[in-house]
Scaffold this motif. Sequence first.
Motif, PDB file in Angstrom:
ATOM      1  N   SER A 226       0.587  -1.551   0.446  1.00 26.90           N
ATOM      2  CA  SER A 226      -0.560   0.181   0.103  1.00 26.90           C
ATOM      3  C   SER A 226       1.415   1.000  -0.213  1.00 26.90           C
ATOM      4  CB  SER A 226      -1.245  -0.146   1.288  1.00 26.90           C
ATOM      5  OG  SER A 226      -0.205  -0.148   2.224  1.00 26.90           O
ATOM      6  N   ILE A 227       1.948   1.446   0.897  1.00 27.10           N
ATOM      7  CA  ILE A 227       2.557   2.416   0.954  1.00 27.10           C
ATOM      8  C   ILE A 227       3.045   2.885  -0.864  1.00 27.10           C
ATOM      9  CG2 ILE A 227       5.334   2.749   1.669  1.00 27.10           C
ATOM     10  CD1 ILE A 227       4.595   1.561   4.045  1.00 27.10           C
ATOM     11  N   GLU A 228       3.687   1.776  -1.539  1.00 31.00           N
ATOM     12  CA  GLU A 228       4.130   1.693  -2.931  1.00 31.00           C
ATOM     13  C   GLU A 228       3.128   2.634  -3.858  1.00 31.00           C
ATOM     14  OE1 GLU A 228       5.603  -1.383  -6.890  1.00 31.00           O
ATOM     15  OE2 GLU A 228       5.830  -1.791  -5.036  1.00 31.00           O
ATOM     16  N   ALA A 229       1.620   1.613  -3.612  1.00 29.91           N
ATOM     17  CA  ALA A 229       0.718   2.131  -4.504  1.00 29.91           C
ATOM     18  C   ALA A 229       0.300   3.456  -4.061  1.00 29.91           C
ATOM     19  CB  ALA A 229      -0.637   1.800  -4.325  1.00 29.91           C
ATOM     20  N   GLU A 230       0.144   4.066  -3.106  1.00 32.07           N
ATOM     21  CA  GLU A 230       0.308   5.731  -2.808  1.00 32.07           C
ATOM     22  C   GLU A 230       1.970   6.248  -3.145  1.00 32.07           C
ATOM     23  OE1 GLU A 230      -2.621   6.972  -0.658  1.00 32.07           O
ATOM     24  OE2 GLU A 230      -2.986   5.275  -0.363  1.00 32.07           O
ATOM     25  N   TYR A 231       3.036   6.070  -2.931  1.00 32.77           N
ATOM     26  CA  TYR A 231       4.108   7.080  -3.315  1.00 32.77           C
ATOM     27  C   TYR A 231       3.482   7.182  -4.447  1.00 32.77           C
ATOM     28  CZ  TYR A 231       8.853   8.920  -4.025  1.00 32.77           C
ATOM     29  OH  TYR A 231       9.854   9.196  -4.128  1.00 32.77           O
ATOM     30  N   ARG A 232       3.619   5.802  -5.336  1.00 36.95           N
ATOM     31  CA  ARG A 232       3.515   5.969  -6.983  1.00 36.95           C
ATOM     32  C   ARG A 232       2.056   7.233  -7.813  1.00 36.95           C
ATOM     33  NH1 ARG A 232       5.391   2.184 -10.425  1.00 36.95           N
ATOM     34  NH2 ARG A 232       6.381   0.385  -9.108  1.00 36.95           N
TER      35      ARG A 232
ATOM     36  N   ILE B 251       1.483   9.825  -5.494  1.00 37.32           N
ATOM     37  CA  ILE B 251       1.908  11.071  -4.624  1.00 37.32           C
ATOM     38  C   ILE B 251       2.716  11.059  -6.310  1.00 37.32           C
ATOM     39  CG2 ILE B 251       3.390  12.037  -3.411  1.00 37.32           C
ATOM     40  CD1 ILE B 251       2.440  10.568  -1.107  1.00 37.32           C
ATOM     41  N   ALA B 252       3.326  10.425  -6.429  1.00 38.22           N
ATOM     42  CA  ALA B 252       4.491  10.788  -8.140  1.00 38.22           C
ATOM     43  C   ALA B 252       3.622  11.070  -9.155  1.00 38.22           C
ATOM     44  CB  ALA B 252       5.517   9.417  -8.419  1.00 38.22           C
ATOM     45  N   THR B 253       2.495  10.418  -9.302  1.00 35.18           N
ATOM     46  CA  THR B 253       1.668  11.544 -10.890  1.00 35.18           C
ATOM     47  C   THR B 253       1.109  12.426 -10.533  1.00 35.18           C
ATOM     48  OG1 THR B 253       1.632   8.740 -11.504  1.00 35.18           O
ATOM     49  CG2 THR B 253      -0.091  10.534 -11.750  1.00 35.18           C
ATOM     50  N   THR B 254       1.213  12.828  -9.208  1.00 34.97           N
ATOM     51  CA  THR B 254      -0.167  13.956  -8.584  1.00 34.97           C
ATOM     52  C   THR B 254       1.492  14.922  -8.635  1.00 34.97           C
ATOM     53  OG1 THR B 254      -1.319  12.372  -7.160  1.00 34.97           O
ATOM     54  CG2 THR B 254      -1.326  15.282  -6.924  1.00 34.97           C
ATOM     55  N   THR B 255       1.669  15.351  -8.455  1.00 36.68           N
ATOM     56  CA  THR B 255       3.247  15.893  -8.394  1.00 36.68           C
ATOM     57  C   THR B 255       3.782  15.906 -10.100  1.00 36.68           C
ATOM     58  OG1 THR B 255       4.715  14.537  -6.428  1.00 36.68           O
ATOM     59  CG2 THR B 255       5.876  16.531  -7.172  1.00 36.68           C
ATOM     60  N   SER B 256       3.788  14.994 -10.748  1.00 35.62           N
ATOM     61  CA  SER B 256       4.236  16.169 -12.303  1.00 35.62           C
ATOM     62  C   SER B 256       3.459  16.495 -12.902  1.00 35.62           C
ATOM     63  CB  SER B 256       4.223  13.804 -13.037  1.00 35.62           C
ATOM     64  OG  SER B 256       4.912  14.069 -13.947  1.00 35.62           O
ATOM     65  N   GLU B 257       2.147  16.261 -12.610  1.00 34.85           N
ATOM     66  CA  GLU B 257       1.122  17.162 -12.710  1.00 34.85           C
ATOM     67  C   GLU B 257       1.108  18.761 -12.372  1.00 34.85           C
ATOM     68  OE1 GLU B 257      -1.362  17.060 -15.343  1.00 34.85           O
ATOM     69  OE2 GLU B 257      -0.227  14.867 -16.057  1.00 34.85           O
ATOM     70  N   LEU B 258       1.343  18.211 -11.451  1.00 28.03           N
ATOM     71  CA  LEU B 258       1.309  19.849  -9.878  1.00 28.03           C
ATOM     72  C   LEU B 258       2.635  20.503 -11.444  1.00 28.03           C
ATOM     73  CD1 LEU B 258       0.988  18.710  -6.797  1.00 28.03           C
ATOM     74  CD2 LEU B 258      -0.593  20.902  -8.625  1.00 28.03           C
ATOM     75  N   THR B 259       3.984  19.741 -10.870  1.00 25.04           N
ATOM     76  CA  THR B 259       4.682  20.847 -11.821  1.00 25.04           C
ATOM     77  C   THR B 259       4.740  22.038 -12.894  1.00 25.04           C
ATOM     78  OG1 THR B 259       6.547  19.115 -10.967  1.00 25.04           O
ATOM     79  CG2 THR B 259       7.157  19.925 -12.574  1.00 25.04           C
TER      80      THR B 259
ATOM     81  N   ILE C 255      11.050   0.575  -7.212  1.00 22.25           N
ATOM     82  CA  ILE C 255      10.326   1.554  -7.896  1.00 22.25           C
ATOM     83  C   ILE C 255      11.355   2.331  -8.770  1.00 22.25           C
ATOM     84  CG2 ILE C 255       9.172   3.623  -7.414  1.00 22.25           C
ATOM     85  CD1 ILE C 255       8.883   2.579  -4.539  1.00 22.25           C
ATOM     86  N   ASP C 256      10.486   2.533  -9.755  1.00 24.74           N
ATOM     87  CA  ASP C 256      11.681   3.125 -10.658  1.00 24.74           C
ATOM     88  C   ASP C 256      12.196   4.384 -10.433  1.00 24.74           C
ATOM     89  OD1 ASP C 256      11.089   1.035 -12.894  1.00 24.74           O
ATOM     90  OD2 ASP C 256       8.944   2.120 -13.314  1.00 24.74           O
ATOM     91  N   ILE C 257      13.018   4.840 -10.742  1.00 24.64           N
ATOM     92  CA  ILE C 257      13.975   5.652 -10.829  1.00 24.64           C
ATOM     93  C   ILE C 257      13.415   7.044 -10.597  1.00 24.64           C
ATOM     94  CG2 ILE C 257      15.579   6.328 -12.733  1.00 24.64           C
ATOM     95  CD1 ILE C 257      16.231   6.790  -8.856  1.00 24.64           C
ATOM     96  N   ASP C 258      12.211   7.486 -11.947  1.00 28.14           N
ATOM     97  CA  ASP C 258      11.393   8.200 -12.300  1.00 28.14           C
ATOM     98  C   ASP C 258      10.699   9.183 -11.186  1.00 28.14           C
ATOM     99  OD1 ASP C 258      10.398   6.498 -12.806  1.00 28.14           O
ATOM    100  OD2 ASP C 258       9.441   7.244 -14.700  1.00 28.14           O
TER     101      ASP C 258
END
Length: 306
Positions: free
Chosen positions: A178-184, A186-194, A236-239
């Motif tokens: 579940s931590i990995e799923a949540e982190y992924r 967050i990463a997708t959201t951060t990309s859109e926010l950027t 988890i992928d480095i990106d």
Amino acid sequence: MVQPPGFVDSNHPSHVCKLRKSLYGLKQAPRAWYKELHSFLLSHGFVNAISDASLFLFKNGTTVIYFLVYVDDFLITCNNSTLVAKFIQLLATRFSVKDLGSLHYFLGVEVLPTATSLFLSQQKYIHDLLINAKMDGAKAVSTPLSTTDSLMLHDGSPSPRMPHPTVVLLVRSVSRSSIEAEYRAIATTTSELTWIQSLLRELGIPLPTPPVVSCDNIGAMFYCANPVLHSRMKHIDIDFQFVRDRVTRGLLQVSHVSTTDQLADALTKPLPRPHFHLLRSKIGVSDGATVLRGRIRESPTSKEIS
């Protein structure tokens, strides 16, 4: 271009034609059209936005013009209605244009002016999708997912069991924890926010504070700020790791939110009707009829050009 049938020069039948402009329908035509439009706008003081190649900006003192391009459709808005009219006339000296007036519908989005803002609606677009899928007669439901149904081994028709692929369509990916799923997520959201931050900066809209991403998983929240690479997260992928870099640099905040207050749950989990409607209202989803009753005037400075 090969000489077209019926127009072949009898004295030079093997000659070809040199085009003065691109022909409509050729694969090179879209690029030629964009290049010509790009050159025209830049020659009149516009700059091409870095965050979106289809957006052009003009700034002169307090005057601002936003020019959005989609194929051969233009969306123009300005804080000076007189200047918009003059610019459309200037545009018509170079291109054949048709002024469609104030903005009502663009790329599947209805634009409804209210007393204090613009309301964007996709009601018509969704209705058209339902008609194309022959589902316009389907009955409405209170929540997108049932809170009482559960998947069983032998439910539904076989190969595969029909209820199962229906649920699979709602899954993003398969995660190991579940931590990995949540982190992924967050990463997708951060990309859109950027990207949104970059766009807002180009539009001249300052952001006084870093954006905040709310997460209801404490482990994922701590991982965003912890430079230690945990063994169970090393695959988890480095990106995805750029989230921690933005948090460290103070460009992003990841805060904890209670599961009961997590707005995203309305889009991802089966919820009881009262809780679903509460979260739906908090993310700004409104009854279209209510907004229509508040409509008072058309925006004089927003134009759609074809």
